[in-house]
Design a protein around this motif. Structure first.
Motif: not given
Length: 793
Positions: A473-478, A509-515
């Motif tokens: 779920q890392f890459v889909p989250g990014i 920053l959006g990718a970091a926030s969702f993860l």
């Protein structure tokens, strides 16, 4: 509702404590994984505690400094092998995924030049074949390879032995299943399965290979205890993250923050060494593939999105939209965790109970829907005019068919046009993220396209997570986070009208926030994001959005892996005890009646007790000369089964023997170790004659004479912390002791080396009393260390 949530939260820890050694029905530490499942797989605790019996002391006495050095050297050698093995597995997975995806897109682009309908059919068929191969491997060959595997590995390192998680077939299923599921275009990633892959490699090396498939080497069978295997699996987890993201420091921090429950400095060094080896292997493979020997791998390759040419500076005014990104990430991450939990619960209890055929049909149906959406939605989007070419940017618009990069010409009537939705959808996930992170591409995407992709991909990720394929779920989250991050960046650019603001920075920053909002990691995730983007200037901003997103997400539910562990009924002991434990004592948590053995026990009685319960630890009771009852140690069920099977320790006399006398220990420590890939001996596997049942066994040489003991009125919070931090499986609850024979302080545990000899001396009060004259000359030296002297009390 809050009280129900707290009750559910305390249920698993309370179950663990209520099943302390040898109580009545609630005592056993055998848990049932997925109690409502038809599988009913048993889950046991791992024995991380060192059993210091006479066999242990005899073996320690025979080991010199040379063996200790060899033991340490082999640990480092195994760390090297784990790093090399995980790195090669990651290279193989990435090369395979990139080539399958590259051939798929190249063939599709070639066909759509003549007919979009034919290209659509070919695109769907290729995805179906890849996904079918993945789900077929998992359902028919390696059921434990489904999912990311991180909750199971986290449970293993927490002390829970889940059968089948670290088998050789699980490793094979994870590798080839990840290739099919990711190459087939599903909304999932290969990074979580790489963590499981590294753990499997480490476990197989630790036990010397696989017995079932005759891939076993005796010279590798040196680490037989659960304690040593735990350290190796920890190295494998860090190696998996390092291989997935090319982030060796992030891998170490991920193992420390997310998956391990027990840590020490020596383990830190080996984990760091393993991650460094993985980084070297991956970089070497990438350098070799740049020559074009790896097919499509050279252009896409491992995740690394260089945004070093992006936004150089940021102003105070931008902190507000960045904080908004953190809030959005926390909300969407918490919603994602809750939705995946509900859907996975329904899928597990209703859909997947119908058999493997339903699992295969489900995965293929999701693949079909994903292919239709990713191919069909860009057809509904109008193409945009290419921006004026900038020779310095290195960006070509539109890109040539089948090539990697931005500005995809898909269903466009003119040559100098591109489809912004196809730039995200009709790409591998790595390249789509690279496009979203790209700098100097202002106005490449429209808000409508980004919002469409966000809604559709978010929905696909929720539905796909939990299918019978390896899924990270890392890459889909990014992907999800970078989409709404870029949306916010577009608003900021239009509102502040500053030329130095980059939309790609906000996507990061959006990718970091969702993860952060979904997985609730902070330190490790921050370092991983910095390492994969190669931009240290963004560190404060990443820290800001991670802290906000985690705080917002924690207000609603637990992290993704904690929720999935709860769904799978993995009885993990979390880092913090529940609040209700402060009002409970150790006596209230343990069972009422204790099943114990005398020191010399009759074989018939021993067999009868083992058959009548499933307890895994038994106190051993002896009596002093004045008749006082003494607890002399703890006997494990697995050790008792070994004694019954060997029969060499049977005796005719019911009198105890002297274990240190003429009778030597007939067993080595390796005989008492449960194999890592099986459930070990069972009482039903042992056959005894009537004469054997009349014999006796003296348990004194084989029991653990120094188990951990707590008084009955100790708070359950303190017991919980002791149990978890030491990695225990059993702990004795005893009445309040009647007397004290001594008191140990910090200074009593400090060892100093004598100046006139090579011997080591404990600085205890008794030692100082016995060697007062020898220490007179050292009092001046003690006065030079007032802090050390102050510790004596």
């Amino acid at each position: 509702m809050l009280s129900n949530h707290l009750q559910n939260g305390i249920e698993a820890p309370k179950l663990a404590w209520s099943r302390l050694p040898n109580s009545d029905e609630a005592e056993t530490d055998v848990f049932v994984l997925g109690k409502k499942d038809d599988e009913g797989a048993g889950v046991e605790s791992l024995d991380y505690e060192v059993i210091e019996n006479y066999a242990y002391w005899e073996e320690q006495a025979q080991r010199g400094r040379l063996y200790v050095g060899y033991y340490v050297a082999v640990k480092w050698f195994f760390a090297l092998l784990i790093g090399i093995g995980t790195g090669l597995a990651a290279v193989f997975i990435n090369i395979s995924v990139e080539n399958f995806a590259g051939w798929k897109f190249a063939l599709t682009f070639a066909i759509i030049q003549k007919s979009y309908l034919a290209g659509f059919v070919v695109y769907i068929l290729i995805n179906l074949v890849l996904v079918f191969s993945s789900v077929y491997i998992v359902t028919q060959f390696a059921p434990a390879a489904a999912g990311s595997g991180i909750p199971e590995i986290k449970g293993y390192l927490n002390g829970v032995d889940i059968h089948g998680v670290l088998l050789f077939r699980t490793l094979i299923g994870k590798i080839f299943g990840s290739i099919g599921s990711v190459g087939g275009g599903l909304a999932l990633g290969k990074e979580g399965p790489l963590v499981h892959t590294g753990a499997c490699i480490a476990s197989l090396l630790g036990q010397g290979g696989s017995t079932k498939y005759h891939l076993r080497s005796r010279w590798l069978q040196i680490f037989n205890s659960d304690r040593d295997r735990r350290d190796l699996v920890t190295c494998g987890c860090a190696a998996g993250v390092s291989a997935a993201f090319r982030a060796p420091v992030g891998g170490v921090l991920f193992a420390l923050e997310e998956v391990t429950s027990w840590w020490r400095s020596q383990l830190m060094w080996r984990v760091f060494f393993t991650s460094a080896i993985v980084a070297v292997v991956v970089r070497t493979a990438m350098g070799w593939c740049k020559s074009g020997k790896c097919g499509h791998f050279g252009s896409g390759g491992f995740i690394i999105w260089d945004v070093s040419d992006g936004q150089e500076d940021y102003s105070f005014e931008e902190f507000l939209p960045m904080a908004v990104i953190g809030v959005i990430g926390g909300l969407l991450g918490a919603l994602f965790n809750q939705l995946t939990f509900y859907i996975a619960h329904w899928r597990r209890n209703y859909l997947h109970k119908k058999g493997n055929r339903v699992k295969i049909i489900e995965a293929c149906l999701i693949s079909l829907i994903t292919s239709i959406i990713s191919f069909g939605l860009p057809l509904l989007r109008k193409c945009s005019q290419c921006p004026e070419a900038d020779p310095d940017s290195g960006i070509e618009c539109p890109r040539p068919p089948g090539m990697y990069g931005n500005y995809v010409n898909f269903y466009c009537s003119k040559e100098r046009e591109y489809n912004d939705l196809a730039t995200i959808f009709f790409n591998t996930q790595d390249d789509a993220i690279r496009n979203l992170f790209s700098a100097k591409t202002i106005h490449e995407y429209s808000a409508q396209s980004l919002l469409t992709f966000l809604v559709m991909f978010y929905t696909l990720a929720v539905v796909t997570f939990g299918t019978a394929v390896p899924a990270g779920q890392f890459v889909p989250g990014i992907m999800i986070g970078s989409t709404y991050g870029r949306l916010v960046g577009m608003f900021v650019v239009s509102f502040y009208k500053k030329l130095n603001i980059e939309e790609g920075t906000y996507a990061l920053l959006g990718a970091a926030s969702f993860l952060g909002g979904s997985m609730r990691m902070t330190v490790s995730l921050c370092v991983i994001m910095v390492e994969i983007t190669n931009n240290l200037k963004l560190l404060p901003l990443i820290m800001l959005v991670l802290l906000i997103s985690k705080a917002v997400g924690d207000a609603f539910n637990e992290g993704l892996y904690e929720e999935q562990s709860r769904l799978r009924n993995i009885p993990q002991l979390e880092s913090k005890p529940k609040y209700q434990m402060r009002k409970m004592t150790a006596k209230e948590a343990c069972g009422r009646r204790v099943i114990s053995f005398p020191r010399v026990v009759k074989v018939a009685d021993l067999v009868s007790i083992l058959r009548s319960n499933i307890h895994n630890g038994f106190p051993v009771i002896d009596h002093s000369r004045n008749g006082e009852t003494l607890v002399i140690g703890l006997m494990l069920r697995s050790h008792l089964l070994v004694l019954l099977q060997s029969k060499v320790d049977f005796q005719h006399s019911p009198l105890p023997c002297d274990p240190r006398g003429s009778r030597s220990i007939r067993h080595t420590l390796s005989e008492f170790v449960k194999p890592a890939t099986s459930k070990g001996l069972s009482i039903h596997d042992i056959h005894l004659s009537s004469d054997d049942l009349e014999m006796y066994i003296d348990l004194a040489p084989f029991l653990n004479p120094s188990p951990y003991i707590v008084p009955e009125d100790m708070s359950l919070t303190k017991v919980y912390n002791l149990f978890r931090q030491l990695g225990l499986r059993h702990i004795f609850v005893v009445p309040r002791p009647s007397r004290v024979i001594g008191l140990i302080t910090r200074k009593d545990l400090l060892i100093e080396e004598n100046e006139d000899s090579a011997s080591m001396e404990l600085q205890s009060t008794s030692v100082r009393a016995q060697h007062r004259d020898r220490r007179k000359g050292r009092r001046i030296g003690d006065m030079e260390h007032p802090l050390l002297t102050g510790l004596l009390s």
